[in-house]
Each structure stands twice: as structure tokens, then as C-alpha cells.
Design an enzyme around this catalytic site. Sequence first.
Site, PDB file in Angstrom:
ATOM      1  N   THR A  18       1.765   7.100   0.315  1.00 12.99           N
ATOM      2  CA  THR A  18       0.812   5.782   0.164  1.00 12.99           C
ATOM      3  C   THR A  18       0.890   5.578  -1.631  1.00 12.99           C
ATOM      4  O   THR A  18       1.018   6.306  -2.281  1.00 12.99           O
ATOM      5  CB  THR A  18      -0.624   6.065   0.529  1.00 12.99           C
ATOM      6  OG1 THR A  18      -1.486   5.209   0.488  1.00 12.99           O
ATOM      7  CG2 THR A  18      -1.353   7.448  -0.448  1.00 12.99           C
ATOM      8  N   ARG A  27      -7.329   9.109  -9.600  1.00 14.73           N
ATOM      9  CA  ARG A  27      -7.769   9.377  -8.189  1.00 14.73           C
ATOM     10  C   ARG A  27      -6.823   9.697  -7.071  1.00 14.73           C
ATOM     11  O   ARG A  27      -5.716   9.299  -7.062  1.00 14.73           O
ATOM     12  CB  ARG A  27      -8.555   8.173  -7.624  1.00 14.73           C
ATOM     13  CG  ARG A  27      -9.229   8.093  -6.296  1.00 14.73           C
ATOM     14  CD  ARG A  27      -8.419   7.862  -5.222  1.00 14.73           C
ATOM     15  NE  ARG A  27      -8.843   7.621  -3.618  1.00 14.73           N
ATOM     16  CZ  ARG A  27      -8.391   7.417  -2.837  1.00 14.73           C
ATOM     17  NH1 ARG A  27      -6.973   7.189  -2.702  1.00 14.73           N
ATOM     18  NH2 ARG A  27      -8.871   7.332  -1.558  1.00 14.73           N
ATOM     19  N   THR A  79      -5.028   7.619   8.065  1.00 19.43           N
ATOM     20  CA  THR A  79      -5.030   6.398   7.307  1.00 19.43           C
ATOM     21  C   THR A  79      -6.317   5.950   7.150  1.00 19.43           C
ATOM     22  O   THR A  79      -7.242   6.159   7.849  1.00 19.43           O
ATOM     23  CB  THR A  79      -4.009   5.244   7.672  1.00 19.43           C
ATOM     24  OG1 THR A  79      -4.356   4.138   6.819  1.00 19.43           O
ATOM     25  CG2 THR A  79      -4.459   4.624   8.904  1.00 19.43           C
ATOM     26  N   GLY A  80      -6.790   5.174   5.839  1.00 19.52           N
ATOM     27  CA  GLY A  80      -8.168   4.732   5.579  1.00 19.52           C
ATOM     28  C   GLY A  80      -8.698   5.273   4.512  1.00 19.52           C
ATOM     29  O   GLY A  80      -8.199   5.713   3.404  1.00 19.52           O
ATOM     30  N   SER A 115       0.877  -1.103  -0.040  1.00 21.92           N
ATOM     31  CA  SER A 115       0.045  -0.099   0.044  1.00 21.92           C
ATOM     32  C   SER A 115       0.719   1.119   0.041  1.00 21.92           C
ATOM     33  O   SER A 115       0.221   2.469   0.149  1.00 21.92           O
ATOM     34  CB  SER A 115      -0.963   0.085   1.331  1.00 21.92           C
ATOM     35  OG  SER A 115      -0.146  -0.199   2.205  1.00 21.92           O
ATOM     36  N   THR A 162      -1.371   2.597   4.269  1.00 16.55           N
ATOM     37  CA  THR A 162      -0.552   3.810   4.091  1.00 16.55           C
ATOM     38  C   THR A 162       0.348   4.378   5.369  1.00 16.55           C
ATOM     39  O   THR A 162      -0.203   4.197   6.441  1.00 16.55           O
ATOM     40  CB  THR A 162      -1.543   4.994   4.055  1.00 16.55           C
ATOM     41  OG1 THR A 162      -2.538   5.019   3.044  1.00 16.55           O
ATOM     42  CG2 THR A 162      -0.904   6.444   4.251  1.00 16.55           C
TER      43      THR A 162
END
Length: 345
Positions: A223, A233, A256-257, A82, A205
Site C-alpha cells: 500500500t 506514519r 484493508t482500511g 493507493s 490497499t
Amino acid sequence: MINRRKFIETSAFGTAGLITAQLGAELSERAGIKGKPIVISTWAPNVKANYAAWEILGMGGRSLDAVVRGVQIPEADPNDNSVGYGGLPDRDGKVTLDSCVMDEKGNCGSVMALEHIMHPVLVARLVMEKTPHVQLVGEGALQFALEQGFKKDNLLTEQSEKAWKEWLKKSNYDPMRSVKEIEEKMEKKKKDNYPWPVALLNHDTIGMVAMDTNGNLGGACTTSGMAFKMHGRVGDSPIIGAGLFVDNEVGAASATGVGEEVVKICGAHTVVEAMRRGLSPELACKEAIRRIVKNKGSQAKDVQVGFLAINNKGQHGAFAVQKGFNYCVTTKDGTKVIDAKCWYP
Ligand code: ASP
């Protein structure tokens, strides 16, 4: 004086890390500073990034230098899917990277949707230091990196290409993929009496923030973004105020997420502003999570976001929407991985 035995018991530093940790402790003790230096980062496997950052912090070095060094560890790790090299590609099979840095004076730089460059964090730093701008994106970011002497690499590993080809069979974009994977692995490992903390099974990330012996803050976030995202994106990670924010008077935070949810509430900035109002790092992170949960309503259970933060006293904390988020803390007492509290335990 640092208690050497206690230190060794509570840390997993290599020899170099151990020596610099002792030096850092002595430097900060001499300067009469408690709780400093400190570095924290998202996700358990990033303890390795903390050790690298500590080699600078522990020598009395600057937070910005430490975090830029630290996050390069997962950027170069082909097994970290990631971040950087080995990151999962977008739905067109392209590895596009997002990264940013911010220093104690509020200077910042970022790159977005950058391809072919293994260490986007270094390019982000150069955007900050060598251009009149804050953000460079896509082709322009690549052109700048090449002008600065970076070499093009193929960042798509065999493993990530395989995962992408597998994904193409259904082409189902699922931002909750990693949360589900963690849960599935937890279930499986519970059955097998797996001896390791489940936290070590997955990661995302890296957001890293630090305070150095001078009490100055700095942060970096890097990330490859959400796996199989649309080409072009950009999530929260390279957006100053969303994936990362630093204010030397108050504190620093990272995220993060699911980046879209973090951007909607200016996540890291929201955390820092909550600390400015007097909340502890953990409660400040919880306040930002509360806003995401409120925004998402009945869909909140299908989203994972985690925040971490330090304040200007060197205290740290974190909070997430779902269970499974953890963070690494390194101080003169060693390194530990802490499970963050969450909204839906
Ligand atoms: N926040 C990152 C993004 O949305 C992804 C992650 O942390 O997993 O791009």
C-alpha cells in the site's frame, strides 16, 4: 475433468490465464485436492492481480511466488492511487510505501515508509530471504533496496500531485475519504442509472492470500497507506499480524482500511486465531470487525476496515465495518468479485 464451457462462462481470464487455470485444475484434481489452488485479494479492480497470481498457482507454483507476482500489478499501475506508483502522497507530498510478505513456514519480511521504489513487495521478500531481520524502515529500507540493485523512480504521478495540491488548500486529514467518495459516487451513479457495479469505482490497499496445489499458504500486502498521512506514519499493512498473517496449520488473512484500528486489535492475527478456534473465514473476519466496532463505540460508523481470509480447507470469506468492501476470488472455476457482508449494512 474441468468443464471447459462452464469455466469460460465464469471467468475473464486471458488466454494464458485460461491455459494455466486448466493446468492448475488438472494438477489439483490429479493430486486429489479439492478447493485448491485458490487466491483471494482485496477490492474488485484487483482481479488483474488475481490473474497474474493464477499464472503461477495454476502451474502448480508456490503461494508466496503467486502473491508476490499478483500484487506487483497494482504496484506498477499509475492509475491505482493507493498502492505503489501513482499512490497518493503523504501531507509533505512524498509517496511512502509499506509492504510485507509471509510464507507457509512462518517466514516474513516487511518494509515501511519506503520511498522511490516501485515494487516494495520485492524488497520485503528480500528482507525475509537475505537479512537476519523482519522489518526495515525508511532510509534503511531504501539503502537495502539500492544495495540489492533496485533503481530509484519518481512515484508521484501528475494526477496524484494534483490531488495533493488540491488537498493542501484545506489540509484536512480524513481517513474516511474513500468511503465518502464511494458513497457520493454510488448516489451519483444511481441517479445516472450507471450500469456497472459500484464496487468497481474505487479501491485501496491490496492484501492477497493464497493456497497452492500442495496446500501451502502465503500472503502479501502492499500500500501507499492513508492519503495525506503524516510523514513517517506507518499503518497496518506492513505489520505482520495486523495487515497480514499466515499460519499454514490454520489459514491466512489480510486487511484493508484505517490501519490504526487494525493495528489496535492485531487484526489479521485475530482473524487467523478465530479460525483456529473453529470459526469459518467469514465469521472469523466478523469477530475481528466486532472488536473494532466495540473499541470505537459511537465513532465506529466513521471507520472502514475490511478483512478477508482463507482457511486450510481452501474456504474463503470476508467482513467489513461498512458497506462497499469487496474481494476477488480465483479458483479453477474462474474469478468472481464478492461483496463482503458488513456490520452496518
Ligand atoms: N490499511 C492501509 C493503511 O492504513 C490503508 C488502506 O487499506 O486503505 O495504511
